[in-house]
Each structure stands twice: as C-alpha cells, then as structure tokens.
Write a protein that holds these residues in place. Sequence first.
Motif, PDB file in Angstrom:
ATOM      1  N   VAL A 127       0.679  -1.845   0.035  1.00 26.81           N
ATOM      2  CA  VAL A 127      -0.291   0.015   0.058  1.00 26.81           C
ATOM      3  C   VAL A 127       0.862   1.546  -0.162  1.00 26.81           C
ATOM      4  N   TRP A 130       2.167   1.584  -3.250  1.00 31.58           N
ATOM      5  CA  TRP A 130       1.230   2.065  -3.887  1.00 31.58           C
ATOM      6  C   TRP A 130       0.684   3.414  -4.699  1.00 31.58           C
ATOM      7  N   LYS A 131       0.671   4.367  -3.298  1.00 28.69           N
ATOM      8  CA  LYS A 131       0.170   5.369  -2.729  1.00 28.69           C
ATOM      9  C   LYS A 131       0.880   6.919  -4.155  1.00 28.69           C
ATOM     10  N   VAL A 134      -0.561   6.210  -7.619  1.00 28.82           N
ATOM     11  CA  VAL A 134      -2.434   6.440  -7.390  1.00 28.82           C
ATOM     12  C   VAL A 134      -1.704   8.573  -7.798  1.00 28.82           C
ATOM     13  N   VAL A 170      -5.824   1.557  -0.037  1.00 31.90           N
ATOM     14  CA  VAL A 170      -5.538   2.492  -1.260  1.00 31.90           C
ATOM     15  C   VAL A 170      -7.027   3.294  -1.932  1.00 31.90           C
ATOM     16  N   ASN A 174     -10.081   4.333  -6.257  1.00 37.03           N
ATOM     17  CA  ASN A 174      -8.269   5.392  -7.289  1.00 37.03           C
ATOM     18  C   ASN A 174      -8.831   3.480  -7.654  1.00 37.03           C
TER      19      ASN A 174
END
Length: 428
Positions: A127, A130-131, A134, A170, A174
């Motif tokens: 996570v 991933w952010k 995004v 997440v 998104n």
Amino acid sequence: VFYQLLKNLGGGTIRSVEGYTSETCWNPSEAPYPDACPFAMTDDFINGYVRASAETGWGVLVAINLAQNSAPWALQFGVRFAEAAKATPGSKLLGFEVGNEPDIYERNLLLGRTTVRAPGYSWQDLVKEWKPYVAAFRSNPATAEIPLVGPVFDQAGWTESKLGPFIDAVGAKNLGFVTVHHYASSRCGGRVVTIPDLLSEALNDAFVSKAKGWVEMVNSRGLDLVHGETNSVSCEGQKGVSDAFASSVWGLDWLFTNFNVGMRRMNFLANNSYYSPVFVTTAANPDNDEVIYLNFVAPLYYAMYTFSTQAQNRHILPASIKTEANIKAYAVRETATGPVTVFVINKDLKASGKVVVTPSARMGKGALLSVQAPALDSKVVSYGGVSFDNNTGLLTGSPRSTTVSADASGNYTIELPNASIAVLTLNP
C-alpha cells in the motif's frame, strides 16, 4: 494472421505482463537498478501495443513496473503510452496494472540474482508503494482518466485475507477494477498434472468456493473483479495436457465457471508455452534476411472461440444435469424470446452416448454443432467439421450443423461422443 486470430474472438484484452517489464527499463538512466534491466523499452514497444489494439478492437491493459522503479519513473512510461494511444485512432487503454503478484515478490528473483523484495514484505508495504503511483498518475492530465488496476494478487498469497483491506487502504475510488490470478492446477516444483487431474470436478469446486468470496468482497466495494491471469496448469502448462483437446473441454467449462462466480472478464496467459491458445514461432526467410512469424492454433483457442461466438454477452439460464458421468451443461440466451443455446461439455474420460435435452418450454427446431477431437489427448480439433488455418487465421470452411427436432414430449436427443462439446441452438 495473429491479429486475425484475435479478431475472431471479438473484443478482448491484450495484457502486457509486469513479470517481464520489471526486468526492462523505459529510461535506464533513472532506474534504481539498471543492472537488472537487460534491455530498454522503446517507442516501438508502445506503438506495437497501440497498433494491435487499433487493428483488432481489443483494449490494452498496460503493465506498470512496480518491482524496481519509482512512481515518477513509471509515470513517464504511462504518459508516453497514453499519448501514443490517443494519437492512434481505434486504440483503447483499459488501464494501468501496477505490479504483478506482489504477494510473492519475496520469492521471485530479478534476473535470477536478487529477490524483488526482502523477506517480510507485507500488504501494508505494498500500500505504501502504491500510494505514490496513485498520486502521480492521478495528477497528470495525460493519465488522470485512465483506470489504475490491481493488486494482481497470486493464488497462493493474500487474496483471501488481504484483498479487501488493500482496496480500503488504497481507496476504491482510485481503482478502475480489481485483478487476481488463479490457475486451475500447477506443475511448479516438479509436479505432474494428468488429463484426469485437469478434468476433475474437484478443481472447479475448490476454485468456486474461494472465488465467490473474492467477488463478493470486491463487488461490495463497488468494483468489478477481473480474473487477470489464468490457465490450465501454472509454470507454463503440462505437455500432453495443456496442449491437447482436454484443454478445450476444460477451457469452455472454466469460462462458464468464471462467468457464474461473477468475474467481469478473464485473461488466459499466452506466452508460447504448452498452455498458449496460439503458439507463435519464427523461421528465417530463405530468400532474404527477414524473419517469418508462424502461428499455430492450439486446442484451447477452440474453447475461447466457442465461448466468444456462442455465449459471450448473453444471459445465462439455469441448467440442471442428471448423470453420473463427468458432463457439464450450460445454457444462454441473448433476448427473452430469442434462440436458446445449450452447451453439453463431455469432460468424462470414457463416457459417450445419447443425451436428452429437455427445455422448460416448447421450442422449435434445433441445430447441433460439434466441437470434437479423436481423443482427449489429441491436438487435432474440429469445429463443426472444419479447423483454423494457421496460415490465414480463418476457418477452412463454414462450420456444419445438423438439424435436431423435438419428439412428442418436447425433448431433443443428440449424440455426445467422448472428447467432444455439443452446441445445440434451439429456435423459439
């Protein structure tokens, strides 16, 4: 020819795989580990995908390298891909898929030398990685409207317990849709899969019991679940099984099984291994220095073609079966008053004989089309008496069907050979 074989199947997904792109670099000078990037992706790589999309009508799901690169690095690649798609009429980006099977990163190696992530890598770590992706992709006008896709969990990892928490962390807003991977069986670690193993109903039952929970978990968060990568036998398939007619009867049943549990779409992995629906090889042109690409249509392709031409985008109807043999049956209909198509799939190792189809309401004449092979281990497949020509990507002729009429009770009796699929279309 390969484009023709894709077009035969209607609209589908061309997915690039991060398992390969994680060892390539869009801009090697900015990659954290350029020594693990044996070659650089170029505009030709991107243009090949968008051209294929435009010429076949298939959308592209683009792999984004999470394994060894940063969000700013990946964004450069995403922007270039988005710009190329926009500049190519008819092409379509389905989304950017971030990473590939991160739940087994700590077991996977880059160039066979170093693991993708150190032991102890967790879904919370994923996570955190991933952010920034995004934020980067959402803030750039070129990529802001293209869905981000993931988490691409492997069947042996976090799907049961971490899929929901990942989506929540997440943010469902998104994600365009959610992807997971699951193979029906595996020969990894030296295991051997036989035709009886692949056609066993225990495989489907085990998958259904898990997949229903995955779908419910994802749907409850307002998203669709896509079976992002699947096939008969993981670790590149089993010779004599994945490349035989057994994969045809398994494949059609697998498509319906995924449809029934609520998968939105399904991607068969095709990487020139035993389970590839189309095997592509090369040969030197004796007249010049060019390379000739040769396509070979494998048995699994016939399952995909049968589903796409006879079932895709139709409504499924309830169908019950009365037999002790390993026979599966499905029925579909496009409209409430249109023809009904019944699929009888013979997954039994020996059974054959007469099958009686009993509709719940009176129907008119039927047309029976057979998909069959001499045996379950055969690589020669017939679709209505014809086959696909490897040199054109087209059937060698018009598929033949036979007329079947109802008896006085409204029943239809057909012959079902062993190693066969019966497709019975009943007119109103």
